[in-house]
Design a protein around this motif. Structure first.
Motif, short mmCIF file in Angstrom:
data_model
loop_
_atom_site.label_atom_id
_atom_site.label_comp_id
_atom_site.label_asym_id
_atom_site.label_seq_id
_atom_site.Cartn_x
_atom_site.Cartn_y
_atom_site.Cartn_z
N GLN A 62 0.82 -1.20 0.00
CA GLN A 62 0.00 0.00 0.00
C GLN A 62 0.86 1.25 0.00
O GLN A 62 0.55 2.23 -0.68
N LYS A 63 1.96 1.21 0.73
CA LYS A 63 2.89 2.35 0.75
C LYS A 63 3.45 2.60 -0.66
O LYS A 63 3.56 3.74 -1.10
N VAL A 64 3.79 1.52 -1.37
CA VAL A 64 4.28 1.63 -2.75
C VAL A 64 3.19 2.21 -3.64
O VAL A 64 3.44 3.10 -4.45
N ALA A 65 1.96 1.73 -3.47
CA ALA A 65 0.83 2.23 -4.28
C ALA A 65 0.61 3.72 -4.03
O ALA A 65 0.35 4.48 -4.97
N ASP A 66 0.71 4.15 -2.78
CA ASP A 66 0.53 5.57 -2.46
C ASP A 66 1.63 6.40 -3.11
O ASP A 66 1.37 7.47 -3.68
N TRP A 67 2.86 5.91 -3.08
CA TRP A 67 3.97 6.61 -3.71
C TRP A 67 3.74 6.72 -5.22
O TRP A 67 3.93 7.79 -5.81
N LEU A 68 3.32 5.60 -5.84
CA LEU A 68 3.04 5.62 -7.28
C LEU A 68 1.96 6.65 -7.61
O LEU A 68 2.07 7.39 -8.59
N GLU A 69 0.91 6.69 -6.80
CA GLU A 69 -0.20 7.61 -7.07
C GLU A 69 0.26 9.06 -7.06
O GLU A 69 -0.16 9.86 -7.90
N TYR A 70 1.12 9.41 -6.14
CA TYR A 70 1.51 10.81 -5.99
C TYR A 70 2.70 11.24 -6.83
O TYR A 70 2.82 12.42 -7.16
N TYR A 71 3.57 10.31 -7.21
CA TYR A 71 4.82 10.71 -7.83
C TYR A 71 5.10 10.16 -9.21
O TYR A 71 6.05 10.61 -9.87
N VAL A 72 4.34 9.18 -9.69
CA VAL A 72 4.69 8.51 -10.93
C VAL A 72 3.66 8.80 -12.01
O VAL A 72 2.46 8.62 -11.80
N ARG A 73 4.14 9.22 -13.17
CA ARG A 73 3.26 9.53 -14.31
C ARG A 73 3.87 8.95 -15.58
O ARG A 73 5.09 8.90 -15.75
N GLY A 74 3.02 8.56 -16.51
CA GLY A 74 3.47 8.12 -17.82
C GLY A 74 4.33 6.87 -17.79
O GLY A 74 5.21 6.70 -18.63
N THR A 75 4.08 5.98 -16.85
CA THR A 75 4.94 4.83 -16.61
C THR A 75 4.14 3.53 -16.72
O THR A 75 2.94 3.51 -16.44
N ILE A 76 4.80 2.47 -17.11
CA ILE A 76 4.19 1.14 -17.12
C ILE A 76 4.59 0.47 -15.81
O ILE A 76 5.77 0.41 -15.47
N VAL A 77 3.60 0.01 -15.08
CA VAL A 77 3.83 -0.57 -13.76
C VAL A 77 3.41 -2.03 -13.76
O VAL A 77 2.22 -2.34 -13.94
N SER A 78 4.38 -2.93 -13.58
CA SER A 78 4.03 -4.34 -13.39
C SER A 78 3.92 -4.57 -11.88
O SER A 78 4.71 -4.03 -11.11
N THR A 79 2.93 -5.34 -11.51
CA THR A 79 2.61 -5.50 -10.09
C THR A 79 2.80 -6.94 -9.64
O THR A 79 2.82 -7.86 -10.45
#
Length: 170
Positions: A62-79
Motif C-alpha cells: 500500500q505504501k508503494v501504491a501511495d507513492w506511485l499515485e503521488y509521484y509517478v506519471r506516464g509509466t508502465i507498472v508491473s505489479t
C-alpha cells in the motif's frame, strides 16, 4: 487518474516481461512494484513474508501504491500478484489484467531455462492446489478492477505489448 499503465495478474503470468516489451514499444519507463518494495525496505520479499507475514507485506504494498499515485506519471507498472488489494489501484492508471490459467503459468515456468530460480521466486506454485484456490479467489477481483483483459495464452511478450498498445491508441 494518472496516465500510467498498470499490469495486474496472477504470479508468473508475465507482467514484468510484458511491461518491458511495452516500454520498448512506447518509450515509457517500466517499473515493478515488487522491486520498488524491496528497494524501499532493503529486503527480499521472501524475508519480508518470513519476518512480517502477509499483513506486513500488504502494508508495504500500500505504501508503494501511495507513492506511485503521488509521484509517478506516464509509466508502465508491473505489479505483484496480490497488488490488486491496494485501495487506490484504479487511481494509479489504466488497469490491464493479463489472464492465464494456473496450469498454463506453471507449464510456462517449467519450460523456462531458469526454472529453479523462477519457482524459488514463486514458492506458492510448488503447491498447485493451493495456487489454484488462490487464483479462483482472485479471478473475479482481477476482472472487476481491470479496464482491459488480455489473454496471454500462446502470445509472446511482444505480441501482448502490441495488443495492449492497440487498445491504448483506441
Amino acid at each position: 487518474m494518472a496516465d500510467n499503465i498498470i499490469l495486474i495478474g496472477f504470479m508468473g503470468v508475465g507482467k514484468g516481461r510484458t511491461a518491458r516489451a511495452l516500454a520498448s514499444q512506447t518509450g515509457r519507463f517500466a517499473v515493478d512494484t515488487d522491486d520498488l518494495l524491496e528497494s524501499m525496505v532493503n529486503k527480499k520479499i521472501r524475508n519480508i513474508f518470513a519476518n512480517q507475514g502477509e499483513a506486513g507485506f500488504r502494508q508495504l504494498e500500500q505504501k508503494v501504491a501511495d507513492w506511485l499515485e503521488y509521484y509517478v506519471r506516464g509509466t508502465i507498472v508491473s505489479t505483484g500478484g496480490g497488488f490488486l488489494k491496494v485501495r487506490n489501484l484504479n487511481r494509479l492508471g489504466r488497469v490491464i489484467y493479463l489472464h492465464s490459467t494456473v496450469e498454463d503459468i506453471y507449464h510456462s515456468i517449467c519450460n523456462h531455462p531458469n526454472v529453479k530460480k523462477k519457482i524459488k521466486k514463486r514458492p506458492l506454485l510448488t503447491d498447485l492446489k493451493q495456487a489454484e484456490k488462490l487464483f479462483r479467489e482472485r479471478l473475479p477481483l482481477y476482472r472487476k478492477l481491470a479496464d482491459i483483459e488480455i489473454s496471454v495464452k500462446g502470445k509472446t511478450s511482444l505480441e501482448r505489448a502490441e495488443e495492449i498498445a492497440s487498445y491504448l491508441r483506441d
